[in-house]
Design an enzyme around this catalytic site. Sequence first.
Site, PDB file in Angstrom:
ATOM      1  N   SER A 114      -6.587  -0.707  -3.876  1.00 19.99           N
ATOM      2  CA  SER A 114      -7.386   0.194  -2.996  1.00 19.99           C
ATOM      3  C   SER A 114      -8.644   0.846  -3.583  1.00 19.99           C
ATOM      4  O   SER A 114      -8.321   1.397  -5.023  1.00 19.99           O
ATOM      5  CB  SER A 114      -6.576   1.310  -2.513  1.00 19.99           C
ATOM      6  N   SER A 149       0.366  -4.542  -7.054  1.00 22.34           N
ATOM      7  CA  SER A 149       0.681  -5.787  -6.487  1.00 22.34           C
ATOM      8  C   SER A 149      -0.136  -6.783  -7.083  1.00 22.34           C
ATOM      9  O   SER A 149      -1.097  -6.726  -7.556  1.00 22.34           O
ATOM     10  CB  SER A 149       0.181  -5.550  -4.975  1.00 22.34           C
ATOM     11  N   GLN A 168      -4.955   1.613  -8.547  1.00 25.87           N
ATOM     12  CA  GLN A 168      -3.556   1.276  -8.994  1.00 25.87           C
ATOM     13  C   GLN A 168      -3.508  -0.535  -8.783  1.00 25.87           C
ATOM     14  O   GLN A 168      -3.713  -0.945  -7.950  1.00 25.87           O
ATOM     15  CB  GLN A 168      -2.678   1.811  -7.956  1.00 25.87           C
ATOM     16  N   GLY A 169      -3.192  -0.842  -9.878  1.00 26.60           N
ATOM     17  CA  GLY A 169      -2.980  -2.461 -10.347  1.00 26.60           C
ATOM     18  C   GLY A 169      -1.439  -2.819 -10.348  1.00 26.60           C
ATOM     19  O   GLY A 169      -0.970  -3.019 -11.540  1.00 26.60           O
ATOM     20  N   GLU A 206      10.865  -1.427   5.066  1.00 25.95           N
ATOM     21  CA  GLU A 206      12.081  -2.174   4.973  1.00 25.95           C
ATOM     22  C   GLU A 206      12.780  -1.906   3.576  1.00 25.95           C
ATOM     23  O   GLU A 206      13.886  -1.544   3.189  1.00 25.95           O
ATOM     24  CB  GLU A 206      11.938  -3.749   5.139  1.00 25.95           C
ATOM     25  N   GLU A 243       3.454   8.437  -5.523  1.00 24.34           N
ATOM     26  CA  GLU A 243       2.535   7.753  -4.601  1.00 24.34           C
ATOM     27  C   GLU A 243       3.302   7.939  -3.318  1.00 24.34           C
ATOM     28  O   GLU A 243       2.499   8.297  -1.991  1.00 24.34           O
ATOM     29  CB  GLU A 243       2.432   6.120  -4.770  1.00 24.34           C
TER      30      GLU A 243
HETATM   31  C1  LIG Z   1      -3.421  -0.317   3.075  1.00 23.23           C
HETATM   32  C2  LIG Z   1      -2.696  -0.913   1.760  1.00 23.23           C
HETATM   33  C3  LIG Z   1      -3.191  -0.332   0.618  1.00 23.23           C
HETATM   34  C4  LIG Z   1      -2.702  -0.790  -0.569  1.00 23.23           C
HETATM   35  N1  LIG Z   1      -3.002  -0.474  -1.707  1.00 23.23           N
HETATM   36  C5  LIG Z   1      -2.426  -0.861  -2.903  1.00 23.23           C
HETATM   37  C6  LIG Z   1      -3.196  -0.486  -4.263  1.00 23.23           C
HETATM   38  O1  LIG Z   1      -3.849   0.161  -4.320  1.00 23.23           O
HETATM   39  N2  LIG Z   1      -2.692  -0.967  -5.216  1.00 23.23           N
HETATM   40  C7  LIG Z   1      -1.665  -2.074  -5.450  1.00 23.23           C
HETATM   41  O2  LIG Z   1      -0.953  -2.466  -6.245  1.00 23.23           O
HETATM   42  N3  LIG Z   1      -0.981  -2.432  -3.974  1.00 23.23           N
HETATM   43  C8  LIG Z   1      -1.633  -2.039  -2.858  1.00 23.23           C
HETATM   44  N4  LIG Z   1      -0.930  -2.513  -1.725  1.00 23.23           N
HETATM   45  C9  LIG Z   1      -0.131  -3.308  -1.683  1.00 23.23           C
HETATM   46  C10 LIG Z   1       1.273  -2.978  -1.209  1.00 23.23           C
HETATM   47  O3  LIG Z   1       2.085  -2.125  -2.128  1.00 23.23           O
HETATM   48  C11 LIG Z   1       2.165  -4.183  -0.611  1.00 23.23           C
HETATM   49  O4  LIG Z   1       1.400  -4.582   0.254  1.00 23.23           O
HETATM   50  C12 LIG Z   1       3.430  -3.897  -0.470  1.00 23.23           C
HETATM   51  O5  LIG Z   1       4.458  -3.580  -1.528  1.00 23.23           O
HETATM   52  C13 LIG Z   1       4.115  -5.032   0.304  1.00 23.23           C
HETATM   53  O6  LIG Z   1       3.964  -6.385  -0.594  1.00 23.23           O
HETATM   54  P1  LIG Z   1       3.441  -7.809   0.195  1.00 23.23           P
HETATM   55  O7  LIG Z   1       2.367  -7.436   0.856  1.00 23.23           O
HETATM   56  O8  LIG Z   1       3.397  -8.726  -0.977  1.00 23.23           O
HETATM   57  O9  LIG Z   1       4.509  -8.154   1.291  1.00 23.23           O
HETATM   58  P2  LIG Z   1       6.073  -8.991   0.924  1.00 23.23           P
HETATM   59  O10 LIG Z   1       6.615  -8.178  -0.298  1.00 23.23           O
HETATM   60  O11 LIG Z   1       5.911 -10.312   0.829  1.00 23.23           O
HETATM   61  O12 LIG Z   1       7.071  -8.549   2.070  1.00 23.23           O
HETATM   62  C14 LIG Z   1       6.744  -9.241   3.364  1.00 23.23           C
HETATM   63  C15 LIG Z   1       7.725  -8.825   4.185  1.00 23.23           C
HETATM   64  O13 LIG Z   1       8.951  -8.995   3.913  1.00 23.23           O
HETATM   65  C16 LIG Z   1       9.860  -7.817   3.827  1.00 23.23           C
HETATM   66  N5  LIG Z   1      10.556  -7.710   2.663  1.00 23.23           N
HETATM   67  C17 LIG Z   1      10.159  -8.035   1.502  1.00 23.23           C
HETATM   68  N6  LIG Z   1      11.551  -7.681   0.595  1.00 23.23           N
HETATM   69  C18 LIG Z   1      12.465  -7.247   1.282  1.00 23.23           C
HETATM   70  C19 LIG Z   1      13.769  -6.859   1.062  1.00 23.23           C
HETATM   71  N7  LIG Z   1      14.368  -7.005  -0.144  1.00 23.23           N
HETATM   72  N8  LIG Z   1      14.705  -6.357   1.942  1.00 23.23           N
HETATM   73  C20 LIG Z   1      14.061  -6.380   3.491  1.00 23.23           C
HETATM   74  N9  LIG Z   1      12.777  -6.712   3.776  1.00 23.23           N
HETATM   75  C21 LIG Z   1      12.040  -7.078   2.591  1.00 23.23           C
HETATM   76  C22 LIG Z   1       8.717  -6.586   3.553  1.00 23.23           C
HETATM   77  O14 LIG Z   1       9.369  -5.331   4.151  1.00 23.23           O
HETATM   78  C23 LIG Z   1       7.677  -7.088   4.603  1.00 23.23           C
HETATM   79  O15 LIG Z   1       7.835  -6.846   6.097  1.00 23.23           O
HETATM   80  C24 LIG Z   1      -1.750  -1.976  -0.519  1.00 23.23           C
HETATM   81  C25 LIG Z   1      -1.122  -2.294   0.776  1.00 23.23           C
HETATM   82  C26 LIG Z   1      -1.742  -1.829   1.898  1.00 23.23           C
HETATM   83  C27 LIG Z   1      -1.413  -2.269   3.112  1.00 23.23           C
END
Ligand SMILES: Cc1cc2nc3c(=O)[nH]c(=O)nc-3n(C[C@H](O)[C@H](O)[C@H](O)COP(=O)(O)OP(=O)(O)OC[C@H]3O[C@@H](n4cnc5c(N)ncnc54)[C@H](O)[C@@H]3O)c2cc1C
Length: 414
Positions: free
Chosen positions: A174, A142, A139-140, A399, A257
């Site tokens: 992933s 993030s 999945q692409g 969140e 998902e």
């Molecule tokens: C184990 C794992 C597997 C993953 N696999 C994939 C994958 O295969 N493909 C893919 O594309 N992505 C993948 N991801 C990425 C995942 O989708 C993102 O990590 C997730 O969407 C959060 O984005 P971020 O890490 O940029 O955090 P951020 O968006 O930067 O968030 C940081 C913090 O701010 C909080 N926050 C942000 N916006 C808000 C809001 N509007 N209201 C309240 N709180 C908020 C969040 O809850 C978090 O605590 C994976 C992540 C993990 C941990």
Amino acid sequence: MSAAISGSSELEKFRSEARAWLEANAPAAVRGVLSSIEGQGNWGGRRPTFDPPEMQTWMERMAARGWTAPTWPTEYGGGGLSPEQAKVLAQEMAALKLPPPLMGFGLEMIGPTLLNFGTEEQKQQHLTAITSGRIRWCQGYSEPDSGSDLASLQTKAVRDGDHYIVNGRKVWTSYGDQADWIFALVRTDPSAKKQEGITFLLIDMETPGVSVRPIRLISGKSPFCETIFDDVRVPVGNVIGKVNGGWTVAKALLGYERSMIADAFGASERGAKGKKKATGSGSRLVQLARQYGFGEQGELDDAVLRDEIAQLEMDERAFHLTVQRSRDAAKAGHRPGPESSLFKVYATELNKDRYELSVRIAGAQGLGWEGPGYDDDEITLTRQWLRSRGNSIEGGTSEVQLNIIAKRVLGLPD
Ligand SMILES: Cc1cc2nc3c(=O)[nH]c(=O)nc-3n(C[C@H](O)[C@H](O)[C@H](O)COP(=O)(O)OP(=O)(O)OC[C@H]3O[C@@H](n4cnc5c(N)ncnc54)[C@H](O)[C@@H]3O)c2cc1C
């Protein structure tokens, strides 16, 4: 409801046929093999690993029967089963301790999305490649600056004749290093409002210009990667849904998902390991508590701990029944709605609680990393505990799910 499943006698007939077929066709070596969203089990693909080797026979026989994707239509390699029949099949597989013959994002995410949004040609091209285990997907979505605010993504796709030229960087992909194809969100109209300029695109990972770099995690593993697109040429026929209409497709896939994550982490069979030394009956948490010496007869003399284990198990049971009820109520082909956010939050928070409690029960033995003094199960427990921290982030953070529930389930104002 189809005639085939209208009466319980037909369903019972299906049950005995399914059981007989499974008993005759499942190799003994696959019984009890573990599978999980964290990569255990068979994920298929161009470079598959079958552990034990008999998993290959198991996958091939189940695929030929259509039972790697029991409810998908038979013309796309599925079994054409009704939801009731699929439930019976799952029960019979569980009774024989048979693992899923095939796992992955193809079956759980892009497959259902293609069934809803794909053209006939796209379904023909991709669905049987998934059900037969030939192609593994990743999945692409993030990007380094676009996680929760996914619609701000910057990976660009610019039209050039019959192709798009894709440039950009995805992160947290992933199993990107093991996948054959990626479903990606790309920006095709930078001038439009952010959700309106996004297109959903399928890309073969072997296309020149795609490169993948594994990222090491706190658990010591590297299940995900950074995926870089450098002038990657992708046929326009690989767009799913409408150009600039990818946000609708992307949201539908997120529903699948979140349901997958809720299923994976809400299940009570998961939890602490400790199988080797565990004694007596009871859940894994109870076995773990016995293993770490709470009472000579295996009784738990710590009343607070007893209470916590009982509470967690009641929560697991209640959650399982709620998911089951929701699934039973869902019609065939039902697309998960905002309720998938509810299940996702609950299942992943539950899984984190389960590991917190497991590590507390194991005491100092629950903090092993490597070397003598800790056995394999203890080291695995520490790593699973650390890995569980990511559950409430992957697939959208807790969140963000709470925001969706507030807005779309409860109807609260922004
Ligand atoms: C184990 C794992 C597997 C993953 N696999 C994939 C994958 O295969 N493909 C893919 O594309 N992505 C993948 N991801 C990425 C995942 O989708 C993102 O990590 C997730 O969407 C959060 O984005 P971020 O890490 O940029 O955090 P951020 O968006 O930067 O968030 C940081 C913090 O701010 C909080 N926050 C942000 N916006 C808000 C809001 N509007 N209201 C309240 N709180 C908020 C969040 O809850 C978090 O605590 C994976 C992540 C993990 C941990």
